[in-house]
Design an enzyme around this catalytic site. Structure first.
Site, PDB file in Angstrom:
ATOM      1  N   LYS A  26      37.769  40.756  49.200  1.00  0.00           N
ATOM      2  CA  LYS A  26      37.029  41.981  48.885  1.00  0.00           C
ATOM      3  C   LYS A  26      35.872  41.664  47.953  1.00  0.00           C
ATOM      4  CE  LYS A  26      37.876  44.552  45.435  1.00  0.00           C
ATOM      5  NZ  LYS A  26      38.415  45.459  44.396  1.00  0.00           N
ATOM      6  N   SER A  27      36.138  40.874  46.921  1.00  0.00           N
ATOM      7  CA  SER A  27      35.118  40.575  45.924  1.00  0.00           C
ATOM      8  C   SER A  27      33.910  39.891  46.553  1.00  0.00           C
ATOM      9  CB  SER A  27      35.700  39.681  44.824  1.00  0.00           C
ATOM     10  OG  SER A  27      36.769  40.318  44.174  1.00  0.00           O
ATOM     11  N   ARG A  31      29.947  41.423  47.478  1.00  0.00           N
ATOM     12  CA  ARG A  31      28.777  40.710  46.975  1.00  0.00           C
ATOM     13  C   ARG A  31      27.846  40.328  48.127  1.00  0.00           C
ATOM     14  NH1 ARG A  31      32.658  40.297  43.345  1.00  0.00           N
ATOM     15  NH2 ARG A  31      32.248  39.713  41.168  1.00  0.00           N
ATOM     16  N   ASP A  53      37.125  49.808  50.642  1.00  0.00           N
ATOM     17  CA  ASP A  53      36.129  49.414  49.647  1.00  0.00           C
ATOM     18  C   ASP A  53      34.871  48.834  50.281  1.00  0.00           C
ATOM     19  OD1 ASP A  53      37.817  50.231  47.647  1.00  0.00           O
ATOM     20  OD2 ASP A  53      37.629  48.384  46.487  1.00  0.00           O
ATOM     21  N   ASN A  95      36.902  55.262  45.554  1.00  0.00           N
ATOM     22  CA  ASN A  95      37.339  54.654  44.298  1.00  0.00           C
ATOM     23  C   ASN A  95      37.029  53.163  44.292  1.00  0.00           C
ATOM     24  OD1 ASN A  95      38.451  54.569  41.743  1.00  0.00           O
ATOM     25  ND2 ASN A  95      40.573  54.451  42.448  1.00  0.00           N
ATOM     26  N   GLY A  97      35.390  50.348  42.873  1.00  0.00           N
ATOM     27  CA  GLY A  97      34.735  49.973  41.624  1.00  0.00           C
ATOM     28  C   GLY A  97      33.621  48.964  41.805  1.00  0.00           C
ATOM     29  N   SER A 171      33.610  42.350  34.038  1.00  0.00           N
ATOM     30  CA  SER A 171      32.763  41.354  34.673  1.00  0.00           C
ATOM     31  C   SER A 171      31.918  41.976  35.775  1.00  0.00           C
ATOM     32  CB  SER A 171      33.620  40.223  35.250  1.00  0.00           C
ATOM     33  OG  SER A 171      34.422  40.689  36.326  1.00  0.00           O
ATOM     34  N   GLN A 172      32.342  43.134  36.309  1.00  0.00           N
ATOM     35  CA  GLN A 172      31.562  43.800  37.356  1.00  0.00           C
ATOM     36  C   GLN A 172      30.200  44.239  36.825  1.00  0.00           C
ATOM     37  OE1 GLN A 172      34.005  46.963  38.888  1.00  0.00           O
ATOM     38  NE2 GLN A 172      35.376  45.577  39.964  1.00  0.00           N
ATOM     39  N   ASP A 297      43.612  41.032  38.635  1.00  0.00           N
ATOM     40  CA  ASP A 297      44.189  41.673  39.814  1.00  0.00           C
ATOM     41  C   ASP A 297      45.511  41.033  40.243  1.00  0.00           C
ATOM     42  OD1 ASP A 297      42.243  43.570  39.951  1.00  0.00           O
ATOM     43  OD2 ASP A 297      41.072  42.590  41.515  1.00  0.00           O
ATOM     44  N   ASN A 320      41.894  45.753  30.054  1.00  0.00           N
ATOM     45  CA  ASN A 320      41.007  46.283  31.101  1.00  0.00           C
ATOM     46  C   ASN A 320      41.778  46.860  32.274  1.00  0.00           C
ATOM     47  OD1 ASN A 320      38.780  45.670  29.609  1.00  0.00           O
ATOM     48  ND2 ASN A 320      38.071  43.984  30.896  1.00  0.00           N
ATOM     49  N   LYS A 324      41.302  50.462  35.609  1.00  0.00           N
ATOM     50  CA  LYS A 324      41.140  50.089  37.021  1.00  0.00           C
ATOM     51  C   LYS A 324      41.327  51.341  37.876  1.00  0.00           C
ATOM     52  CE  LYS A 324      40.527  45.578  36.581  1.00  0.00           C
ATOM     53  NZ  LYS A 324      39.359  44.859  37.141  1.00  0.00           N
ATOM     54  N   GLU A 325      41.790  51.172  39.112  1.00  0.00           N
ATOM     55  CA  GLU A 325      41.993  52.334  39.976  1.00  0.00           C
ATOM     56  C   GLU A 325      42.918  53.364  39.336  1.00  0.00           C
ATOM     57  OE1 GLU A 325      40.612  49.216  42.900  1.00  0.00           O
ATOM     58  OE2 GLU A 325      41.483  49.345  40.907  1.00  0.00           O
ATOM     59  N   HIS A 374      46.253  50.698  45.347  1.00  0.00           N
ATOM     60  CA  HIS A 374      46.710  49.719  46.342  1.00  0.00           C
ATOM     61  C   HIS A 374      47.509  48.583  45.726  1.00  0.00           C
ATOM     62  CE1 HIS A 374      42.975  47.059  45.529  1.00  0.00           C
ATOM     63  NE2 HIS A 374      42.930  48.068  44.682  1.00  0.00           N
ATOM     64  N   ARG A 375      47.107  48.116  44.553  1.00  0.00           N
ATOM     65  CA  ARG A 375      47.800  46.969  43.957  1.00  0.00           C
ATOM     66  C   ARG A 375      49.181  47.351  43.417  1.00  0.00           C
ATOM     67  NH1 ARG A 375      44.667  43.263  45.271  1.00  0.00           N
ATOM     68  NH2 ARG A 375      42.407  43.360  45.012  1.00  0.00           N
ATOM     69  N   LYS A 400      42.783  50.333  50.951  1.00  0.00           N
ATOM     70  CA  LYS A 400      41.629  50.038  50.096  1.00  0.00           C
ATOM     71  C   LYS A 400      41.195  48.588  50.219  1.00  0.00           C
ATOM     72  CE  LYS A 400      39.997  51.166  45.468  1.00  0.00           C
ATOM     73  NZ  LYS A 400      39.240  49.956  45.124  1.00  0.00           N
TER      74      LYS A 400
END
Length: 421
Positions: A26-27, A31, A53, A95, A97, A171-172, A297, A320, A324-325, A374-375, A400
């Site tokens: 996903k990350s 990007r 996402d 949602n 992020g 970091s986002q 995550d 952090n 999150k979600e 989701h996590r 997600k």
């Protein structure tokens, strides 16, 4: 498949074995989609994740004039003029992020007004620091609540030579500013402030992807990156499997004594969450303290795994996770203690798991509130591999990032009692 309100997992009672491919990262997918949208020409992204996402990101880019084709389940073909156009209406990002933060910064390169918005969960997730950073560049940006919606009035350019952002917040934010910076009028130094630096591994993912799309970015100090005003050029880009998704399969393997082939060795992942593999491989002898700051995550996976460890585990560096979600620290402590009272407790922003290997094989009725996260859903499914009576509420929230999650577990031998709708 019909929507399900809940899903009860039946412990397999045997090792889980077979081949199970995680979806694309996903990350990295988000990007690559943004960078391809900022690049003039045609880019082919293969191995991509198709989930809520990333589809939100793709739809937002389409709304800003980018052509995106999807010839199969793992490919995006992105064709762009290299300039994003003002969308006709607010960008709705659910949602997501990463998409929300990345597009908030990228909107500064649009000549016109962009409104970035999301669902009720996204409207509770902070974005004020990123908005403040944009305003410090002379860009008009407003988030009245400190959370989305955000209104950005761009001029198509910015001329600052330094951007400062608190690196401990997310970091986002840093990644969003780095990717935007290549569209500046002159070299830009992106500098992190504050005592803590967030998940640096995700910043490395960003700079690697930027270079693949023709940007010149160099880390000039432990807290500073210099980005040249190169813009981006179209390219073909291969996306690796998602390491966060892989953690559930690695944990399922050690919990059941199985052998699951993911198709990619853990050592070949470049994503930060792959660091969790070394810890997972130590089960049931996880260390007494796990610093989750650089693999955030993966913490839900490790926390549920820790429930069956031989000794208690304290998770630190996870503040952090509260933004999150959902508040994942609270969701984890609540879910764990729903399995057995006191199994998960909070101490400040730390999570303490009072490990109990005798849980395995017990029948403990527990209805896990996923908080639409989701996590939380995917990690607590792991408890259902060893304990009877684990019911996951809102199981379809896994769409997600890992829409096929329940099917993948089923392919390895997991069965369900579908008690929901």
């Amino acid at each position: 498949m019909m929507a399900r309100s809940e899903l009860r997992i039946i412990p397999p009672g045997k090792p889980l074995s077979g081949r199970a491919m995680p979806p694309g990262s996903k990350s990295i997918t988000n990007r690559a989609l943004l960078l391809a949208g900022l690049a003039e020409g045609r880019s082919v992204l293969t191995g991509a994740l198709k989930s809520d996402d990333t589809l939100y990101m793709a739809e937002a880019l389409r709304a800003m004039g980018v052509t995106i084709e999807e010839p199969d389940h793992t490919t995006f073909i992105v064709t762009s003029s290299g300039k994003l156009q003002p969308p006709a209406k607010p960008l709705f990002l659910g949602n997501a992020g990463t998409a929300t933060r990345f597009l908030t910064a990228a909107a500064a390169l649009v000549d016109g007004t962009v409104v970035v918005d999301g669902d009720a969960h996204m409207r509770k997730r902070p974005i004020g620091a990123l908005v403040d950073a944009l305003r410090s560049l002379g860009i008009e940006a407003v988030a009245e609540t400190g959370c989305p919606p955000v209104t950005i009035k761009g001029t198509g350019r910015f001329g600052a030579d330094r951007i400062r952002i608190d690196g401990g917040l997310s970091s986002q934010y840093v990644s969003a500013l780095l990717m935007m910076a290549a569209g500046g009028e002159r070299p830009v130094d992106v500098e992190l402030t504050g005592e803590d630096i967030g998940a640096l591994g995700y910043i490395d993912l960003t700079t690697t992807a930027m270079r693949a799309f023709g940007a010149s970015v160099e880390r000039t100090s432990p807290v500073t990156w210099r980005v040249e005003p190169t813009g981006y050029r179209a390219t073909d880009f291969l996306i690796e499997p998602d390491a966060s998704a892989a953690t559930y399969l690695w944990a399922a393997e050690v919990l059941t004594g199985g052998a699951i082939d993911l198709g990619t060795p853990a050592t070949e992942f470049s994503q930060p969450d792959a660091r969790a593999y070394e810890l997972i491989s130590k089960f049931p002898h996880l260390p007494p303290v796990i610093d989750g700051s650089q693999m955030q995550d993966a913490v839900p996976t490790l926390a549920v795994l820790a429930a069956f460890n031989k000794t208690p585990v304290r998770f630190t560096g996870i503040a952090n996770l509260r933004v999150k979600e959902c508040d994942r620290v609270r969701a984890l402590s609540t879910g764990l203690s729903g399995i057995r009272s006191g199994l998960g407790t909070e101490e400040g922003d730390d999570l303490i798991v009072a490990s109990d290997p005798t849980l395995a094989g017990q029948n403990l009725s527990a209805r896990i509130d996923t908080f639409a996260d989701h996590r939380i859903a995917m990690s607590f499914a792991l408890a259902g591999l060893k304990v009877s009576g684990i019911t996951i509420l809102d199981p379809d929230c896994v769409a997600k990032t890992f829409p096929a999650y329940w099917r993948v577990l089923a392919s390895l031998g997991v069965t369900y009692a579908d008690d929901g709708d």
